[in-house]
Write an enzyme that holds these catalytic residues in place. Structure first.
Site, mmCIF file in Angstrom:
data_model
loop_
_atom_site.group_PDB
_atom_site.id
_atom_site.type_symbol
_atom_site.label_atom_id
_atom_site.label_comp_id
_atom_site.label_asym_id
_atom_site.label_seq_id
_atom_site.Cartn_x
_atom_site.Cartn_y
_atom_site.Cartn_z
ATOM 1 N N GLU A 30 0.837 -1.197 0.000
ATOM 2 C CA GLU A 30 0.000 0.000 0.000
ATOM 3 C C GLU A 30 0.876 1.253 0.000
ATOM 4 O O GLU A 30 1.635 1.485 0.944
ATOM 5 C CB GLU A 30 -0.923 -0.022 1.218
ATOM 6 C CG GLU A 30 -1.864 -1.224 1.224
ATOM 7 C CD GLU A 30 -2.490 -1.468 2.594
ATOM 8 O OE1 GLU A 30 -2.349 -0.588 3.473
ATOM 9 O OE2 GLU A 30 -3.106 -2.527 2.779
ATOM 10 N N LEU A 58 -5.810 -1.773 -0.575
ATOM 11 C CA LEU A 58 -5.780 -2.082 0.848
ATOM 12 C C LEU A 58 -6.435 -3.441 1.065
ATOM 13 O O LEU A 58 -7.648 -3.548 1.303
ATOM 14 C CB LEU A 58 -6.516 -1.006 1.658
ATOM 15 C CG LEU A 58 -5.725 0.264 1.987
ATOM 16 C CD1 LEU A 58 -5.436 1.058 0.727
ATOM 17 C CD2 LEU A 58 -6.481 1.113 2.983
ATOM 18 N N ALA A 59 -5.648 -4.491 0.949
ATOM 19 C CA ALA A 59 -6.164 -5.851 1.064
ATOM 20 C C ALA A 59 -5.032 -6.756 1.523
ATOM 21 O O ALA A 59 -4.359 -7.397 0.705
ATOM 22 C CB ALA A 59 -6.740 -6.314 -0.276
ATOM 23 N N GLU A 60 -4.807 -6.801 2.824
ATOM 24 C CA GLU A 60 -3.637 -7.506 3.343
ATOM 25 C C GLU A 60 -3.657 -8.995 3.040
ATOM 26 O O GLU A 60 -2.602 -9.598 2.793
ATOM 27 C CB GLU A 60 -3.525 -7.275 4.853
ATOM 28 C CG GLU A 60 -3.017 -5.891 5.243
ATOM 29 C CD GLU A 60 -4.068 -4.797 5.094
ATOM 30 O OE1 GLU A 60 -3.689 -3.610 5.057
ATOM 31 O OE2 GLU A 60 -5.271 -5.140 5.035
ATOM 32 N N GLN A 82 1.587 -2.074 5.746
ATOM 33 C CA GLN A 82 1.819 -0.688 6.158
ATOM 34 C C GLN A 82 2.095 -0.540 7.646
ATOM 35 O O GLN A 82 2.962 0.242 8.054
ATOM 36 C CB GLN A 82 0.630 0.166 5.733
ATOM 37 C CG GLN A 82 0.946 1.637 5.641
ATOM 38 C CD GLN A 82 -0.169 2.395 4.945
ATOM 39 O OE1 GLN A 82 -1.252 2.568 5.514
ATOM 40 N NE2 GLN A 82 0.087 2.831 3.729
ATOM 41 N N PHE A 83 1.370 -1.284 8.491
ATOM 42 C CA PHE A 83 1.633 -1.361 9.929
ATOM 43 C C PHE A 83 1.345 -2.780 10.375
ATOM 44 O O PHE A 83 0.440 -3.431 9.847
ATOM 45 C CB PHE A 83 0.750 -0.388 10.732
ATOM 46 C CG PHE A 83 1.150 1.053 10.608
ATOM 47 C CD1 PHE A 83 2.079 1.621 11.477
ATOM 48 C CD2 PHE A 83 0.596 1.846 9.614
ATOM 49 C CE1 PHE A 83 2.442 2.946 11.356
ATOM 50 C CE2 PHE A 83 0.957 3.181 9.486
ATOM 51 C CZ PHE A 83 1.881 3.735 10.364
ATOM 52 N N GLY A 85 -0.191 -3.886 12.820
ATOM 53 C CA GLY A 85 -1.558 -4.066 13.272
ATOM 54 C C GLY A 85 -2.546 -4.348 12.157
ATOM 55 O O GLY A 85 -3.691 -4.722 12.417
ATOM 56 N N PHE A 86 -2.118 -4.188 10.901
ATOM 57 C CA PHE A 86 -2.985 -4.472 9.763
ATOM 58 C C PHE A 86 -2.739 -5.865 9.180
ATOM 59 O O PHE A 86 -3.433 -6.265 8.233
ATOM 60 C CB PHE A 86 -2.766 -3.454 8.640
ATOM 61 C CG PHE A 86 -2.980 -2.011 9.042
ATOM 62 C CD1 PHE A 86 -3.673 -1.679 10.192
ATOM 63 C CD2 PHE A 86 -2.486 -0.992 8.254
ATOM 64 C CE1 PHE A 86 -3.862 -0.353 10.557
ATOM 65 C CE2 PHE A 86 -2.667 0.344 8.601
ATOM 66 C CZ PHE A 86 -3.357 0.663 9.760
ATOM 67 N N HIS A 129 -1.764 0.850 15.154
ATOM 68 C CA HIS A 129 -0.519 1.251 14.503
ATOM 69 C C HIS A 129 0.717 0.968 15.357
ATOM 70 O O HIS A 129 1.829 1.288 14.941
ATOM 71 C CB HIS A 129 -0.547 2.742 14.168
ATOM 72 C CG HIS A 129 -1.500 3.110 13.078
ATOM 73 N ND1 HIS A 129 -2.854 2.988 13.200
ATOM 74 C CD2 HIS A 129 -1.283 3.595 11.825
ATOM 75 C CE1 HIS A 129 -3.447 3.398 12.083
ATOM 76 N NE2 HIS A 129 -2.506 3.762 11.238
#
Length: 322
Positions: A30, A58-60, A82-83, A85-86, A129
């Protein structure tokens, strides 16, 4: 020769050098392309490698799953989440597919993929985050978990991870990205996975710490009236038990530090291994200085949650008093 680099610059340099070396390598995630990533770790790479650096939705789950497919097809994917936590939306792809391909195919196939992600607190970020969930990933057989704490280690460990034939989750401590400059070797620099570093030699007590906690542990040693040995595992899985155990056999005392919650954290595993292999050398119980068993707090309470030099110093004093 060496350059003075920040950790984020060492990451960027390594990605560039490895893309030049290996034309199978692709970088995607991302905002990693045009914007260069939220922390600018991939800045300008898209200009140098326009066919191998890609922005994605945005699709982990798709980010990790696509990496499994790319690796199976002979590519060397290095996606960014990106983080940390995602990353949970992609956890099942890691656990059920990436980490199992070698076992599932009896060694006929492997999954050469390195998932980079910022992790940990200390930057006053929003919810999700500042996660520190390395223990969950270390619980997956077949998956390697790596945490650098310095610019030089960032380059050496990332190089080793990208070249490793199996999947690696590479946790980059967010508050260390621009925290310091350090001499980083030019050219080929590899730090083998699974080898801890004795950062500071000592005789009275061992402190085991990784990521941003390594720096906090070193700060704590300056205020303690004792000779403190600091060991950075660098790789959480595989964990270099031998280096930790040998240090504890020498000092007789140990403090384990991590910013993740206390219960069932990596520190508990380290304590168990010390008890298995160095119990009769211990002069006092192993101490843990950790985050608390609560969701990571909003930034107004962040400093009360994160272990700091003062809390680590108290842990060292408890170990010395035992």
């Amino acid at each position: 020769m060496a350059n003075e680099l920040r950790l984020v610059e060492a990451i960027r340099t390594t990605l560039r050098e490895e893309m030049e070396r290996d034309d199978r390598m692709v970088v995607y995630g991302e905002d990693v392309g045009v914007d260069g990533g939220v922390f600018r770790a991939t800045q300008d790479l898209i200009d140098e490698f326009p066919e191998r650096v890609h922005d994605v939705p945005l699709a982990e789950s798709a980010i990790v799953g696509m990496g499994v497919g790319l690796a199976a097809a002979g590519m060397n994917p290095v996606p960014e989440i990106q983080f940390q936590g995602f990353i949970y939306q992609g956890f099942h792809q890691l656990q059920q597919h990436a980490a199992r391909i070698r076992s599932r195919t009896r060694g006929r196939y492997n999954c050469q993929m390195t998932i980079r992600t910022p992790y940990g607190g200390g930057i006053r970020a929003l919810e999700h985050h500042s996660e520190s969930f390395e223990a969950g990933f270390a619980h997956i057989p077949g998956l390697k978990v790596v945490v650098p704490a310095t610019p030089a280690d960032a380059k050496g460990l990332l190089t080793a991870s990208i070249r490793d034939p199996d999947p690696v989750v590479f946790f980059e401590p967010t508050r260390l990205y621009r925290a310091m400059r350090e001499s980083v070797p030019e050219g080929d620099h590899v730090v083998p996975l699974g080898e801890a570093e004795v950062v500071q030699s000592g005789e009275d007590v061992t402190v085991v710490a990784w990521g941003s906690m390594r720096r906090a542990a070193l700060d704590a040693t300056t205020s303690v009236d004792a000779s403190v040995e600091v060991v950075d595992p660098r790789t959480i899985s595989p964990l270099d038990s031998d280096a930790i155990v040998e240090s504890v056999k020498k000092t007789g005392r140990c403090v384990v530090v991590h910013e993740a919650p206390r219960t069932l954290g990596v520190g508990a595993e380290i304590v168990a291994r010390i008890n298995d292999e160095a119990f009769y050398y211990l002069e006092s119980p192993v101490q843990r200085v950790t985050g608390y068993d609560v969701p990571y707090p909003f930034f107004a309470r962040e400093s009360a949650y994160l272990p700091d030099a003062e809390r680590i110093e108290r842990g060292i004093e408890r170990a010395l008093a035992g």
